[in-house]
Design an enzyme around this catalytic site. Sequence first.
Site: not given
Length: 371
Positions: A40, A44, A53, A89, A176
Site C-alpha cells: 500500500r 492515501r 484521485r 486491487d 469477500y
Amino acid sequence: MKSTTLDTAHPLSDGRTSAAPLVQALRGERPGRTPVWFMRQAGRSLPEYLEVRQGVTMLDSCLRPPLAAEITLQPVRRHRVDAAIFFSDIVVPLRLAGVGVDIVPGVGPVMDQPYRTAADVDRLVSRPLTDEALEPIREAVALTVTGLTELASANGDEWVTPLIGFGGAPFTLAAYLVEGRPSRDHLAARTLMHADPETWQRLVDWTADLTGAFLRAQVSAGASAVQLFDSWAGSLSLADYTAHVAGASTRALRHVAGAGVPAIHFGTGTGHLLPAMRSVLVDAGMTDHAVGVDYRTPLDEAAALLPGVPLQGNVDPALLAAPWPVLEAHVRDVVRRGLAAPGHVVNLGHGVPPETDPTVLTRVVELVHSL
Ligand code: CP3
C-alpha cells in the site's frame, strides 16, 4: 490453462531488472543493499495520490491506464523504494469478469450480493475472465514499465526498478464473495467449505483462475515479480488451509510458473501456516520465491520454520506513527533478524496506514539502504 513465457523485450529478459536488489534478494542472494518497499505504498498517505484521485472512484482509477501507471510511479519517485507495486486491487478482476463489486471508501470491497449457495456459485463460474477484458491491465503495466525505465535513466541508476504484479489468493477473494463484504472471522466462508465442499471447490477453482489470468496479464506486459495476497488466510486452521485452500492457491500461481518471475506469498496472522504457504510456491513450480511474514512473527523465528527460504517483512505498521528513535530501533532489529534468511526484502507486516506521514516512509528507505 494458458502458460506464460517472457518475450525478449520483457525487462527481466533484456536485463533491465535482473540485477535489481529486489530480484536478487528473491533469488536468495544478498545484493549490495537490502531492498525495501511497502505494501500500500501508493495510496492515501501521499498528497499527490489524493490529488489525482479527486472525483475518480477507486475501481475507475484502476481501469484508466495512464492514471493507474501514474499512481504506481508516485511512491517510487518520492521514496526511492526498490519495487513498484502495480496500482490495482484484488477485486479488479472480479469487476472485469462482470461481477457486481464496488470498493466503498473506509470499508473495502462490497459485492452486489453474497455468493453462498450452489446456484450462486454456478452463476459466478459461468463468467470467465477473458484476455480481451484484461487489456486495460496490460496497457497500464506497459505504461508503468516505460515510466520506470525513464525514471532509471533520469536518475542514472544501474538497474530499472522492478514492477511487482499481484493478485488476491483464491481464499481471500472467496471470503469477500461468500461474505458479500469485509468480515472479521470469515464465518460464512468457513462454513461453506465444510457444509458444501464441492461448491467450495468450484468457487476457489474459479477465483484461482481469475487471479491467475490477472497475474498472467501483468507478467506478460512487464511485471518482474508477483505477489499473491492471502490476507485473510490467518483465520484458517492448518488442516483447513491444507485441505480446502492450498490447492487453489497453487492453481493460481501455475498460470505464471513458466515465466520464471520470482513470487512472494503473503498473508496476515499466518505464523502457523508459513511452511504450508511455502509448499504452495514449490508445488506451483515457482523456482525463485519468498514468503511474506506479518509483524506477529519475528523474522529469525520465521527463518527457522522456513530454512533456505528468502523472507519479506516485517516492520510493524503501528510503529510508523511512533517517535523516530523507536521506529529506527525496530527497523534495525527487523534487518538484523532478517539476516537469518538467505535473502531479505524489507517491507511492512501489512499495508501502510492511510494517516502515515510519508516523510517517515522515505526515512525508513534511507535507513535500510544505509545499513
Ligand atoms: O500500493 C499498493 O499496495 C498497490 C495497490 C493495492 C491496493 N489494494 C490499492 C487499494 C494492493 C496490492 C491491494 C490489495 C488488496 N486489496 C488486498 C490485499 C492486501 C491487504 O491489504 O491485505 C485486500 C484485502 C484488498 C481489498 C481492499 N481494497 C481493502 C481492504 C481496501 C481498503 C478499504 C479502505 O478504504 O480502507 C481496498 C481499497 C484500496 N485498495 C485502497 C487502495 C489504495 C484505498 C482506496 C482509496 O484510496 O480510496
